[in-house]
Design an enzyme around this catalytic site. Structure first.
Site, PDB file in Angstrom:
ATOM      1  N   ARG A 245       0.859  -1.187   0.000  1.00 37.31           N
ATOM      2  CA  ARG A 245       0.000   0.000   0.000  1.00 37.31           C
ATOM      3  C   ARG A 245       0.897   1.239   0.000  1.00 37.31           C
ATOM      4  O   ARG A 245       1.417   1.656   1.033  1.00 37.31           O
ATOM      5  CB  ARG A 245      -0.886  -0.025   1.250  1.00 37.31           C
ATOM      6  CG  ARG A 245      -2.077   0.925   1.186  1.00 37.31           C
ATOM      7  CD  ARG A 245      -2.712   1.042   2.555  1.00 37.31           C
ATOM      8  NE  ARG A 245      -1.925   1.927   3.418  1.00 37.31           N
ATOM      9  CZ  ARG A 245      -1.749   1.743   4.738  1.00 37.31           C
ATOM     10  NH1 ARG A 245      -2.274   0.700   5.336  1.00 37.31           N
ATOM     11  NH2 ARG A 245      -1.029   2.607   5.437  1.00 37.31           N
ATOM     12  N   HIS A 249      -3.740   4.451   4.457  1.00 36.12           N
ATOM     13  CA  HIS A 249      -4.831   3.479   4.450  1.00 36.12           C
ATOM     14  C   HIS A 249      -6.084   4.085   3.842  1.00 36.12           C
ATOM     15  O   HIS A 249      -6.733   3.484   2.982  1.00 36.12           O
ATOM     16  CB  HIS A 249      -5.117   2.998   5.877  1.00 36.12           C
ATOM     17  CG  HIS A 249      -6.216   2.003   5.965  1.00 36.12           C
ATOM     18  ND1 HIS A 249      -7.499   2.349   6.351  1.00 36.12           N
ATOM     19  CD2 HIS A 249      -6.249   0.678   5.703  1.00 36.12           C
ATOM     20  CE1 HIS A 249      -8.270   1.271   6.330  1.00 36.12           C
ATOM     21  NE2 HIS A 249      -7.551   0.257   5.936  1.00 36.12           N
ATOM     22  N   TYR A 258       3.714   5.407  11.243  1.00 37.09           N
ATOM     23  CA  TYR A 258       4.038   4.038  11.614  1.00 37.09           C
ATOM     24  C   TYR A 258       4.920   3.295  10.606  1.00 37.09           C
ATOM     25  O   TYR A 258       5.185   2.114  10.775  1.00 37.09           O
ATOM     26  CB  TYR A 258       2.754   3.227  11.871  1.00 37.09           C
ATOM     27  CG  TYR A 258       1.721   3.296  10.760  1.00 37.09           C
ATOM     28  CD1 TYR A 258       1.825   2.504   9.624  1.00 37.09           C
ATOM     29  CD2 TYR A 258       0.619   4.149  10.867  1.00 37.09           C
ATOM     30  CE1 TYR A 258       0.878   2.562   8.618  1.00 37.09           C
ATOM     31  CE2 TYR A 258      -0.336   4.222   9.862  1.00 37.09           C
ATOM     32  CZ  TYR A 258      -0.200   3.427   8.742  1.00 37.09           C
ATOM     33  OH  TYR A 258      -1.139   3.473   7.743  1.00 37.09           O
TER      34      TYR A 258
END
Length: 348
Positions: A245, A249, A258
């Site tokens: 990805r 998100h 993160y």
């Protein structure tokens, strides 16, 4: 892992016979480019307050396009929320997708009638897919069901229960896991202790395979084979498509909290659009001039869809009652009247 193209677009082994002809891969590449441009525009619309929360599919286009091209018209598609490419190939209008992500439920009325609407809850669509596949088997209909999900969904009971039923009942269903390495902020390593997510199908007695999700040739080959197995009643298949990805998100997320820039930079070197472009260029089937012309075409298509989306009048607030039940229950009459009265009072 099934793989035909290396990260540089050079074959790592002999490609299937069908891939020696440029037409199917050119079509796939054009769809990937259109999907990416649509995706970029949708994110821009959200950032300027003209669209709701949007889940980007950047870096994962090969999965969605392969599913869309492998499905036959009468098959049943059960999507999750990152399946813009498949929906477009299935006939959904681009402005309808924008309507949906803009909060207008009329956008769900797109694509083949038998396909299910976008599923935002995690893994609940897997049970729906099994139900549809069971109906096809009961009615002796030759179609297949294809259900997509993310790697995070494989930790949900809904998914595992659906696998169990699919294997026990020998259903004509294909599950495609988009393993993009991150379930929001949860990395794949923390998601499951098994070496592969494909192994989850073994316990259910399901044919399972892991494939390079950034390799369009591998994706078309594996998904096409799985759907043929399902249509010929040779059992269900679980496919783990390994991708990454590249974006957040959703537009409500900030992935920089993160994961590192170095990780994302390395992932860009493996992305599917450039990989297929390099292969087609080496084969003499694509060049910079063709690429520029197609980008202009994609820009025109996306711009027209945005114009139509922005020009669509909003529905009346009362429309929220329209599709709650198959048959209108009398109890809703009073609620609708009360709602209309409140709206009138607010306007005054």
């Amino acid at each position: 892992m099934v793989q035909y193209l290396g990260e540089d677009g050079v074959p790592v082994r002999e490609v299937p016979l069908w891939a020696h002809e440029p037409e199917p891969l050119l079509r796939a590449y054009e769809w990937m480019m259109l999907t990416r441009m649509f995706d970029q525009k949708a994110v821009a619309l959200q950032r300027t307050g003209q669209l709701g929360t949007f889940p980007s599919s950047v870096g994962q286009e090969a999965i969605g396009v392969a599913c869309g091209l492998a499905l036959e018209e009468q098959d049943i598609f059960v999507p999750y929320y990152r399946d813009h490419a498949t929906q477009l190939i299935r006939g959904a209008a681009m402005h309808d997708l924008l309507l949906y992500w803009g909060g207008d439920e009329r956008g769900s009325h797109a694509g083949p009638a038998q396909d299910l609407p976008v599923c935002v809850p995690i893994a609940s669509q897997c049970g729906h897919a099994v139900g549809a596949a069971a109906a096809l088997k009961f009615r002796k209909q030759p179609q297949a069901v294809l259900c997509t999900l993310g790697d995070g969904a494989t930790s949900k009971g809904d998914f595992l229960e659906a696998l169990n039923l699919a294997g026990t009942w020998h259903l004509p269903v294909v599950f495609v896991i988009n393993n993009n390495q991150w379930a929001i902020s949860v990395p794949r390593a923390a998601q499951c202790g098994a070496p592969t997510l494909a192994q989850k199908g073994w316990g259910a007695g399901i044919h399972s395979v892991q494939v390079d999700g950034n390799d369009m040739i591998a994706m078309l080959d594996v998904v096409g084979d799985a759907l043929e197995r399902a249509r010929h009643r040779k059992g269900p298949t679980l496919i783990e498509a390994v991708s990454y990805r590249l974006g957040d998100h959703t537009t409500a997320d900030d992935a920089s909290r993160y994961r590192t820039d170095d990780e994302v930079k390395a992932a860009w070197e493996r992305e599917p659009v450039r990989r297929l472009c390099q292969f087609l260029t080496t084969q003499g089937a694509w060049n910079e001039a063709m690429d520029a012309r197609w980008q202009d075409h994609c820009h025109t298509v996306v711009s027209k869809a945005v114009e139509q989306y922005l020009a669509t009048p909003a529905q009346a607030a009362e429309a929220m009652f329209d599709h709650l039940y198959a048959e209108w229950p009398p109890a809703l009459d009073e609620q609708l009247d009360l709602f209309a009265a409140r709206m009138t009072a607010r306007e005054v």
